[in-house]
Design a protein around this motif. Sequence first.
Motif, short mmCIF file in Angstrom:
data_model
loop_
_atom_site.label_atom_id
_atom_site.label_comp_id
_atom_site.label_asym_id
_atom_site.label_seq_id
_atom_site.Cartn_x
_atom_site.Cartn_y
_atom_site.Cartn_z
N THR A 69 0.84 -1.19 0.00
CA THR A 69 0.00 0.00 0.00
C THR A 69 0.88 1.24 0.00
O THR A 69 1.75 1.38 0.86
CB THR A 69 -0.92 0.04 1.22
OG1 THR A 69 -1.74 -1.14 1.25
CG2 THR A 69 -1.83 1.26 1.18
N ILE A 70 0.64 2.11 -0.96
CA ILE A 70 1.36 3.38 -1.02
C ILE A 70 0.46 4.46 -0.42
O ILE A 70 -0.76 4.47 -0.62
CB ILE A 70 1.76 3.74 -2.47
CG1 ILE A 70 2.69 4.95 -2.49
CG2 ILE A 70 0.55 3.93 -3.36
CD1 ILE A 70 3.31 5.22 -3.87
N SER A 71 1.08 5.37 0.32
CA SER A 71 0.33 6.48 0.91
C SER A 71 1.29 7.66 1.04
O SER A 71 2.50 7.52 0.88
CB SER A 71 -0.24 6.09 2.27
OG SER A 71 0.79 5.76 3.18
N ARG A 72 0.73 8.81 1.33
CA ARG A 72 1.56 10.00 1.48
C ARG A 72 0.97 10.91 2.54
O ARG A 72 -0.24 10.92 2.77
CB ARG A 72 1.72 10.74 0.17
CG ARG A 72 0.47 11.36 -0.37
CD ARG A 72 0.70 11.90 -1.80
NE ARG A 72 1.67 12.98 -1.82
CZ ARG A 72 2.33 13.34 -2.92
NH1 ARG A 72 2.12 12.71 -4.08
NH2 ARG A 72 3.19 14.35 -2.88
N ASP A 73 1.85 11.68 3.17
CA ASP A 73 1.45 12.69 4.13
C ASP A 73 2.11 13.99 3.67
O ASP A 73 3.31 14.20 3.91
CB ASP A 73 1.92 12.29 5.54
CG ASP A 73 1.42 13.24 6.61
OD1 ASP A 73 1.10 14.40 6.29
OD2 ASP A 73 1.38 12.84 7.78
N ASN A 74 1.35 14.83 3.03
CA ASN A 74 1.92 16.05 2.48
C ASN A 74 2.36 17.03 3.57
O ASN A 74 3.26 17.84 3.34
CB ASN A 74 0.93 16.72 1.53
CG ASN A 74 0.80 15.98 0.21
OD1 ASN A 74 1.65 15.14 -0.14
ND2 ASN A 74 -0.27 16.26 -0.52
N ALA A 75 1.76 16.93 4.74
CA ALA A 75 2.19 17.79 5.84
C ALA A 75 3.58 17.41 6.34
O ALA A 75 4.30 18.25 6.88
CB ALA A 75 1.19 17.72 6.98
N LYS A 76 3.93 16.14 6.15
CA LYS A 76 5.24 15.65 6.59
C LYS A 76 6.21 15.48 5.44
O LYS A 76 7.33 14.99 5.64
CB LYS A 76 5.08 14.33 7.34
CG LYS A 76 4.31 14.45 8.64
CD LYS A 76 4.24 13.12 9.37
CE LYS A 76 3.50 13.26 10.70
NZ LYS A 76 3.42 11.97 11.42
N ASN A 77 5.78 15.81 4.23
CA ASN A 77 6.64 15.67 3.05
C ASN A 77 7.19 14.24 2.92
O ASN A 77 8.37 14.04 2.61
CB ASN A 77 7.81 16.65 3.09
CG ASN A 77 7.37 18.08 2.92
OD1 ASN A 77 6.21 18.35 2.58
ND2 ASN A 77 8.26 19.02 3.16
N THR A 78 6.33 13.29 3.14
CA THR A 78 6.76 11.89 3.18
C THR A 78 5.78 11.00 2.43
O THR A 78 4.56 11.19 2.53
CB THR A 78 6.90 11.41 4.64
OG1 THR A 78 7.82 12.25 5.34
CG2 THR A 78 7.41 9.98 4.69
N VAL A 79 6.34 10.05 1.71
CA VAL A 79 5.55 9.00 1.08
C VAL A 79 5.97 7.67 1.68
O VAL A 79 7.13 7.48 2.06
CB VAL A 79 5.73 9.01 -0.46
CG1 VAL A 79 7.17 8.74 -0.86
CG2 VAL A 79 4.78 8.04 -1.13
N TYR A 80 5.00 6.77 1.79
CA TYR A 80 5.23 5.49 2.45
C TYR A 80 4.91 4.34 1.51
O TYR A 80 4.10 4.47 0.60
CB TYR A 80 4.34 5.38 3.70
CG TYR A 80 4.50 6.49 4.68
CD1 TYR A 80 3.62 7.57 4.69
CD2 TYR A 80 5.54 6.48 5.62
CE1 TYR A 80 3.76 8.61 5.59
CE2 TYR A 80 5.69 7.52 6.52
CZ TYR A 80 4.79 8.58 6.50
OH TYR A 80 4.94 9.61 7.40
N LEU A 81 5.53 3.22 1.80
CA LEU A 81 5.16 1.97 1.14
C LEU A 81 5.06 0.90 2.21
O LEU A 81 6.08 0.46 2.75
CB LEU A 81 6.19 1.58 0.08
CG LEU A 81 5.80 0.35 -0.74
CD1 LEU A 81 4.61 0.67 -1.66
CD2 LEU A 81 6.98 -0.14 -1.60
N GLN A 82 3.84 0.53 2.53
CA GLN A 82 3.60 -0.55 3.47
C GLN A 82 3.63 -1.87 2.70
O GLN A 82 2.86 -2.05 1.76
CB GLN A 82 2.25 -0.38 4.17
CG GLN A 82 1.89 -1.50 5.12
CD GLN A 82 2.81 -1.54 6.33
OE1 GLN A 82 3.11 -0.51 6.93
NE2 GLN A 82 3.25 -2.73 6.70
#
Length: 122
Positions: A69-82
């Motif tokens: 699962t890909i997700s992002r948090d624009n407030a933290k300037n971060t993208v994730y890959l679970q």
Amino acid sequence: QVQLVESGGGLVQVGGSLRLSCAASGRTFSDYAMGWFRQAPGKEREFVASISWSGARTYYADSVKGRFTISRDNAKNTVYLQMNSLKPEDTAVYYCAAGLSGGRDMASYFYWGQGTQVTVSS
């Protein structure tokens, strides 16, 4: 310019989970679509997942659909890959990338991180 730094890789057993993070700095993170790619030894770099600038649209390679699962948090300037239910064939160096249009095509991405190693042992 956008600088990307991946983290979260490591050694995990078959069936385990990892969460990769990619921290961005430089230009406005929310201007960019983000993607994850991977490259296994002796193989070409391949698409894993991508997410639009807003997070509303996501795309996955068939090989990871339902497990990653890909997700992002624009407030933290971060993208994730679970990554769940990991398999030995998921072993690779994982790279995050930023581009304007995103999607599966590597040529769509302007900026790349240095990569993080994921090793799945059986």
